[in-house]
Design a protein around this motif. Structure first.
Motif, PDB file in Angstrom:
ATOM      1  N   LYS A 188     128.510  14.652  78.037  1.00 39.36           N
ATOM      2  CA  LYS A 188     127.922  14.469  76.711  1.00 39.36           C
ATOM      3  C   LYS A 188     127.224  15.748  76.275  1.00 39.36           C
ATOM      4  N   GLN A 189     126.562  16.427  77.200  1.00 41.66           N
ATOM      5  CA  GLN A 189     125.957  17.720  76.889  1.00 41.66           C
ATOM      6  C   GLN A 189     127.004  18.695  76.345  1.00 41.66           C
ATOM      7  N   MET A 190     128.156  18.721  77.003  1.00 40.44           N
ATOM      8  CA  MET A 190     129.221  19.642  76.564  1.00 40.44           C
ATOM      9  C   MET A 190     129.680  19.307  75.151  1.00 40.44           C
ATOM     10  N   GLU A 191     129.875  18.016  74.874  1.00 37.07           N
ATOM     11  CA  GLU A 191     130.259  17.596  73.520  1.00 37.07           C
ATOM     12  C   GLU A 191     129.205  18.039  72.514  1.00 37.07           C
ATOM     13  N   GLU A 248     129.912  11.740  86.972  1.00 37.75           N
ATOM     14  CA  GLU A 248     130.359  10.940  85.836  1.00 37.75           C
ATOM     15  C   GLU A 248     129.873   9.493  85.923  1.00 37.75           C
ATOM     16  N   CYS A 249     128.759   9.279  86.599  1.00 39.28           N
ATOM     17  CA  CYS A 249     128.219   7.924  86.705  1.00 39.28           C
ATOM     18  C   CYS A 249     127.554   7.517  85.385  1.00 39.28           C
ATOM     19  N   LYS A 250     127.094   6.273  85.278  1.00 40.95           N
ATOM     20  CA  LYS A 250     126.539   5.765  84.027  1.00 40.95           C
ATOM     21  C   LYS A 250     125.292   6.527  83.586  1.00 40.95           C
ATOM     22  N   ILE A 293     118.015   9.554  83.067  1.00 43.67           N
ATOM     23  CA  ILE A 293     119.346  10.139  82.957  1.00 43.67           C
ATOM     24  C   ILE A 293     119.463  11.402  83.806  1.00 43.67           C
ATOM     25  N   ILE A 294     120.702  11.757  84.104  1.00 48.14           N
ATOM     26  CA  ILE A 294     121.030  12.949  84.890  1.00 48.14           C
ATOM     27  C   ILE A 294     121.650  13.985  83.956  1.00 48.14           C
ATOM     28  N   MET A 295     121.188  15.234  84.095  1.00 44.66           N
ATOM     29  CA  MET A 295     121.756  16.321  83.297  1.00 44.66           C
ATOM     30  C   MET A 295     122.040  17.526  84.185  1.00 44.66           C
ATOM     31  N   HIS A 296     122.912  18.398  83.710  1.00 47.17           N
ATOM     32  CA  HIS A 296     123.276  19.630  84.417  1.00 47.17           C
ATOM     33  C   HIS A 296     123.942  20.543  83.388  1.00 47.17           C
ATOM     34  N   PRO A 297     123.543  21.821  83.310  1.00 43.22           N
ATOM     35  CA  PRO A 297     124.142  22.713  82.314  1.00 43.22           C
ATOM     36  C   PRO A 297     125.593  23.076  82.594  1.00 43.22           C
ATOM     37  N   ALA A 298     126.054  22.845  83.828  1.00 40.44           N
ATOM     38  CA  ALA A 298     127.432  23.132  84.227  1.00 40.44           C
ATOM     39  C   ALA A 298     127.715  24.639  84.197  1.00 40.44           C
ATOM     40  N   PRO A 299     128.708  25.108  84.942  1.00 37.97           N
ATOM     41  CA  PRO A 299     129.620  24.328  85.768  1.00 37.97           C
ATOM     42  C   PRO A 299     128.906  23.706  86.972  1.00 37.97           C
ATOM     43  N   VAL A 300     129.328  22.506  87.306  1.00 40.61           N
ATOM     44  CA  VAL A 300     128.734  21.773  88.423  1.00 40.61           C
ATOM     45  C   VAL A 300     129.478  22.103  89.703  1.00 40.61           C
ATOM     46  N   MET A 333     118.737  14.804  74.989  1.00 41.53           N
ATOM     47  CA  MET A 333     117.536  14.007  75.279  1.00 41.53           C
ATOM     48  C   MET A 333     117.088  13.233  74.042  1.00 41.53           C
ATOM     49  N   TYR A 334     117.165  13.857  72.885  1.00 42.95           N
ATOM     50  CA  TYR A 334     116.790  13.196  71.631  1.00 42.95           C
ATOM     51  C   TYR A 334     117.672  11.976  71.369  1.00 42.95           C
ATOM     52  N   GLN A 335     118.962  12.108  71.623  1.00 44.57           N
ATOM     53  CA  GLN A 335     119.870  10.975  71.451  1.00 44.57           C
ATOM     54  C   GLN A 335     119.451   9.806  72.344  1.00 44.57           C
ATOM     55  N   GLU A 336     118.962  10.127  73.516  1.00 46.72           N
ATOM     56  CA  GLU A 336     118.620   9.110  74.510  1.00 46.72           C
ATOM     57  C   GLU A 336     117.278   8.447  74.223  1.00 46.72           C
TER      58      GLU A 336
END
Length: 315
Positions: free
Chosen positions: A275-278, A267-269, A248-255, A140-143
């Motif tokens: 990115k969360q995983m990275e 994986e939409c825009k 933006i859309i987020m999800h902790p995964a697994p989705v 979120m900070y990056q965004e």
């Protein structure tokens, strides 16, 4: 920082320091401290994990640490050894820190209070998941560059989600507005945040975070019909079209594709899921450094706003 167990116990300055440190790691501007002695970290996972366990291992190896791996299914826990005795064993043989995931809420904090080396919570049942929360915060900070009055909507199986709890606590500390949306019997009334209608909230939020259904934690087992759940409680293509332009859309995964989120949106825009995983590697490096390398944080000077979207709080 002696341990990293709960987001609820961290101050705003501590959270901001870790976010800033994660950003330095991600951008290659962090100053690595010289380590005169090798550091050993034990990853004690008593519950299945892909992202958390592997990103911790990458983070540890990136920092030059030696990883003491552990597999519960081949360990002495099968002979009746307690979690505490397992942790004490690793402390006794020279581990400098423990990363622990356990299915029982509160188990990690109990271990942290009982041994003399740093303990990092990698998820304790339906309790908390602070490193997942930290990577979410950094994303979120990056965004947005700021958390002040950021409208964050957390959707799904709130009652059984450790991610929801850690994020709600931390976001509130940082000045964000947190809203929850869930089917009635999955609400957690111990969380003092408003529950709102999904279709209203999705139009006004800056961040929409959807959660996996934690069926393994449900006392009453139920069958979830994926199409019906997605339509009533998930992110459909129709709902995504109603989101604010910058949201933006987020999800902790697994989705669970086509359950919590329509597959084409993963994986939409707008999506920041991968990115969360990275970011999980960078933030876990920051936590490991804070716990093991005893760095002294310099608070306050790094927190700046690079983008402030026009928005009104959800009502």
């Amino acid at each position: 920082m002696e341990n990293f167990v709960s987001m609820k116990s961290l101050s705003k300055s501590e959270l901001l320091h870790l976010i800033k440190r994660s950003d330095e790691v991600a951008n290659g501007t962090s100053q690595q401290q010289n380590q005169t002695k090798p550091l050993f970290v034990a990853n004690l996972f008593f519950e299945p994990s892909t992202r958390t366990k592997m990103s911790f291992e990458v983070a540890e190896k990136n920092l030059g640490m030696h990883v003491l791996d552990f597999h519960a299914e081949t360990s002495s826990t099968l002979k009746g050894e307690s979690v505490y005795d397992t942790a004490k064993t690793f402390e006794s043989i020279g581990a400098d820190a423990l990363v622990i995931r356990h299915p029982e809420k509160g188990q990690v904090s109990h271990i942290a209070e009982s041994i003399n080396i740093p303990v990092i919570n990698a998820g304790d049942g339906a309790g908390e998941h602070p490193t997942q929360s930290l990577l979410d915060l950094y994303t979120m900070y990056q965004e947005f560059g700021s958390f002040n009055d950021l409208d964050v909507l957390i959707v799904g199986d709130i009652a059984h989600s450790r991610v929801a709890k850690s994020n709600a606590y931390a976001l509130q500390t940082l000045g964000a507005n947190v809203y929850l949306s869930s089917k009635a019997d999955w609400q957690d009334e111990t969380l003092d945040f408003p529950y709102i209608d999904l279709d209203e909230g999705i139009k006004q939020c800056d961040v929409a975070m959807f959660l996996r259904i934690q069926l393994e934690r449900h006392e009453k087992k139920e069958s979830i019909e994926s199409t019906d759940y997605l339509k009533r409680y998930g992110l459909t293509v129709e709902r995504e079209r109603k989101m604010r332009k910058h949201a933006i859309i987020m999800h902790p995964a697994p989705v669970n594709r086509d359950v919590e989120i329509a597959s084409e949106l993963v994986e939409c825009k707008r999506s920041r899921i991968f990115k969360q995983m990275e970011n999980g590697v960078y933030t876990r490096m920051a936590v490991l450094e804070a716990c093991l390398k005893k760095e002294e944080p310099s608070y306050g000077t790094h927190y700046h706003t690079v983008f402030t979207p026009a928005r009104a709080s959800i009502s």
